[in-house]
Design an enzyme around this catalytic site. Structure first.
Site, PDB file in Angstrom:
ATOM      1  N   SER A   1       0.836  -1.193   0.000  1.00  0.00           N
ATOM      2  CA  SER A   1       0.000   0.000   0.000  1.00  0.00           C
ATOM      3  C   SER A   1       0.869   1.241   0.000  1.00  0.00           C
ATOM      4  O   SER A   1       2.090   1.161   0.032  1.00  0.00           O
ATOM      5  CB  SER A   1      -0.916  -0.003   1.218  1.00  0.00           C
ATOM      6  OG  SER A   1      -0.149   0.200   2.389  1.00  0.00           O
ATOM      7  N   LYS A   2       0.210   2.372  -0.011  1.00  0.00           N
ATOM      8  CA  LYS A   2       0.924   3.655  -0.123  1.00  0.00           C
ATOM      9  C   LYS A   2       2.028   3.817   0.896  1.00  0.00           C
ATOM     10  O   LYS A   2       3.069   4.389   0.617  1.00  0.00           O
ATOM     11  CB  LYS A   2      -0.037   4.845   0.028  1.00  0.00           C
ATOM     12  CG  LYS A   2      -1.315   4.743  -0.731  1.00  0.00           C
ATOM     13  CD  LYS A   2      -2.435   4.161   0.142  1.00  0.00           C
ATOM     14  CE  LYS A   2      -3.114   3.028  -0.624  1.00  0.00           C
ATOM     15  NZ  LYS A   2      -3.855   2.097   0.217  1.00  0.00           N
ATOM     16  N   ARG A   3       1.776   3.311   2.083  1.00  0.00           N
ATOM     17  CA  ARG A   3       2.789   3.559   3.108  1.00  0.00           C
ATOM     18  C   ARG A   3       4.069   2.771   2.855  1.00  0.00           C
ATOM     19  O   ARG A   3       5.060   2.940   3.545  1.00  0.00           O
ATOM     20  CB  ARG A   3       2.221   3.261   4.495  1.00  0.00           C
ATOM     21  CG  ARG A   3       1.945   1.836   4.752  1.00  0.00           C
ATOM     22  CD  ARG A   3       0.995   1.641   5.930  1.00  0.00           C
ATOM     23  NE  ARG A   3       0.374   0.353   5.851  1.00  0.00           N
ATOM     24  CZ  ARG A   3       1.014  -0.772   6.110  1.00  0.00           C
ATOM     25  NH1 ARG A   3       2.265  -0.748   6.483  1.00  0.00           N
ATOM     26  NH2 ARG A   3       0.403  -1.925   5.992  1.00  0.00           N
TER      27      ARG A   3
ATOM     28  N   GLY B   1       5.607   3.204   0.143  1.00  0.00           N
ATOM     29  CA  GLY B   1       6.280   3.984  -0.883  1.00  0.00           C
ATOM     30  C   GLY B   1       5.469   3.973  -2.158  1.00  0.00           C
ATOM     31  O   GLY B   1       4.250   3.855  -2.107  1.00  0.00           O
TER      32      GLY B   1
END
Length: 491
Positions: free
Chosen positions: A253-255, A257
RNA sequence: GGCGCUAUCGUCUAGGGGUUAGGACGUGAGAUUCUCAAUCUUAAAACCCGGGUUCGAUUCCCGGUAGCGCUACCA
């Protein structure tokens, strides 16, 4: 096995069906790639379908991003893009058939009621499935309420006994007790279909033969199988692809990167490299030894197509490894013809505000191609070729190891004399400067270091003589003179 | 919690009833060299646990554990 069912004998039809509630992420891209590879391998049809029935969360902007990502990756589709928001009539008709045949029933429970009951169920006992209460409403009464305009969702009536199963091309047989399957919603009370209905209606309507998608769909596949049966449609072959995980082994996911495909484009990933990397994430061509008896990793787009089979897809999730992607990318960068690479890095210089004239960039490219892993790196490696004025650097860097400022000064002065007279090709430059080193009684390492720093403004740089040849006499002399001044200011 | 799926080096994986368990990325060391890279050589590094089947299990079966997924009038 599943791949040889009757429908598979026909020209296969597959689809990638992203939801425009987000950008095209790497997981989706890999699913798209597998579908595309499969279709191309078998000469089938690859369809693009946008699943935008969630009007609140879908956006046109995301659609644009998805299409751009697909094009960048070179995943061309044969039909579509189709938009589910434009196909509502099909879903309504399908729902009506299900209602008529008794496979579906109206549900008058409100969202709030359902939420409350679910909360109670969670607190107290076990099953937080819908309790099927509206299924028990007599048909006449239900019809009357609908006629009266009572808002109703449509639910599928799942058998309370038996089990539902399917043969997955990668996971094998998957079976689940019907008692575990909820009477899922087909049509929301506003008449918009849910995913469960629209996928099946479209997959049947578009005559898809194989459904290749993320393993997160494996659990609701039985719901779809039930609908195929109720609709009297032939089952496609399901092939679920394991998920892509972040380094901490949770779903990417986004976290973690960058997960947007377009972010990789901006980083300077070569699309073919990205495809090669993605293809090998969760799929293997089997043992393919090269001349040295080692398993191959690099496959051209054509080789990927030739080798792709559903059987090569693995069953366990895979961690996205940025380092390996970087390695693939570096391999592809090195394999690129110089002029192509030169054109590929050009935009990154523009973006950095550097005026990189094409002919000069072409001369620079071979000097940096082995020094970059991402196209974008070209800027930080080669900016000094295009900077009118060198960025400030520590004058102490001009002093060679085990030397002093006086030595550095002598070297630079001598270099300036040589550069003033030598012809400016790298062979001559190297020869002359080596002679100068000998004359000064300095080894080549300490000899070239001050010159490198003076000319490039940094300690690590491309090969010195080629670099100077590209830079030209004027620039080199000026920069060396400047370096001498800096040294003197050092005291 | 329920249901489903999965389990080989740190990571991606090959393999498969008896193997020195292979390769790649990354990491360490060395070689080369005008720096950095690239390249070459080399090293360390894995079959989740417990039963069963078997002459023999990492491989087959069962259980456990762990991880992931699903559990919405999202897709």
């Amino acid at each position: 096995m599943p791949e040889s069912t009757p429908s598979a004998a026909k020209s296969p039809r597959v689809r990638f069906a992203p939801s425009p509630t987000g950008y095209l992420h790497v997981g989706g891209a890999r699913t798209a790639l597998f579908n595309w590879l499969f279709a191309r391998h078998l000469g089938g049809t690859f369809i693009l379908r946008i699943e935008d029935t969630d009007f609140e969360r879908s956006s046109e902007e995301m659609v644009g991003g998805i299409l751009e990502g697909m094009r960048w990756l070179g995943l061309d589709w044969d039909e579509g893009p189709f938009f589910q928001s434009e196909r509502l009539a099909l879903y309504k008709a399908t729902a009506a058939r299900l209602l008529e045949s008794g496979h579906a029933y109206p549900c008058f429970c409100t969202k709030e009621e359902l939420e409350q009951r679910r909360g109670e169920a969670a607190e107290a006992g076990r099953p937080l499935m819908y309790d099927r209460r509206c299924r028990r409403i007599p048909r006449a009464e239900a019809q009357a309420r609908m006629a009266a305009g009572d808002p109703a969702a449509l639910r599928f009536a799942v058998s309370e006994s038996g089990s539902t199963s399917f043969d997955d091309a990668v996971f094998g047989r998957v079976e689940i007790a019907n008692a575990e399957i909820e009477d899922f919603v087909l049509l929301r009370s506003d008449g918009i279909p849910t995913y469960h209905l629209s996928v099946v209606a479209d997959d049947i309507d578009m005559r898809l033969t194989h459904i290749i998608r993320g393993a997160d769909h494996i659990s609701n596949t039985p719901k779809q199988v039930l609908q195929y049966r109720a609709l009297g449609a032939e089952l496609p072959v399901f092939a679920h692809v394991p998920l892509i995980l972040g380094p901490d082994k949770t779903r990417l996911s986004k976290r973690h990167g960058a997960t947007s495909v377009l972010a990789y484009k901006e980083m300077g990933i070569v699309p073919e490299a990205f495809r090669n990397f993605l293809a090998l994430l969760g799929w293997t061509p089997g043992a393919t030894k090269d001349a040295n008896g080692k398993d191959r990793e690099i496959f051209s787009p054509q080789e990927l197509i030739e080798r792709f089979t559903l059987g090569g897809i693995s069953r366990s999730n895979a961690v996205f490894d940025n380092d390996k992607l970087a390695w693939f990318n570096a391999e592809y960068i090195r394999a690129l013809p110089v002029d192509e690479l030169s054109r590929a890095i050009q935009p990154f210089f523009e973006q950095a505000g550097l005026n990189a004239a094409p002919d000069r960039l072409l001369a620079v490219t071979p000097l940096i191609r082995e020094r970059i892993r991402f196209l974008r790196d070209a800027v930080s490696v080669a900016d000094f070729f295009f900077l009118p004025e060198l960025a400030p650097y520590d004058p102490a860097d001009l002093i060679p190891q085990k030397g002093d400022a006086a030595l550095a000064l002598r070297i630079l002065q001598r270099a300036r004399e040589v550069l003033g007279t030598s012809s400016f090709d790298h062979v001559a430059l190297e020869q002359k400067l080596r002679e100068a080193a000998t004359a000064l009684g300095v080894k080549t390492g300490p000899m070239f270091q001050p010159i490198r720093v003076a000319v490039c403004g940094r300690r690590n740089a491309p090969p010195l003589f080629e670099t100077m040849a590209v830079l030209g006499r004027q620039v080199c002399l000026a920069r060396i003179r400047q370096a001498e001044e800096r040294l003197q200011s050092l005291g």
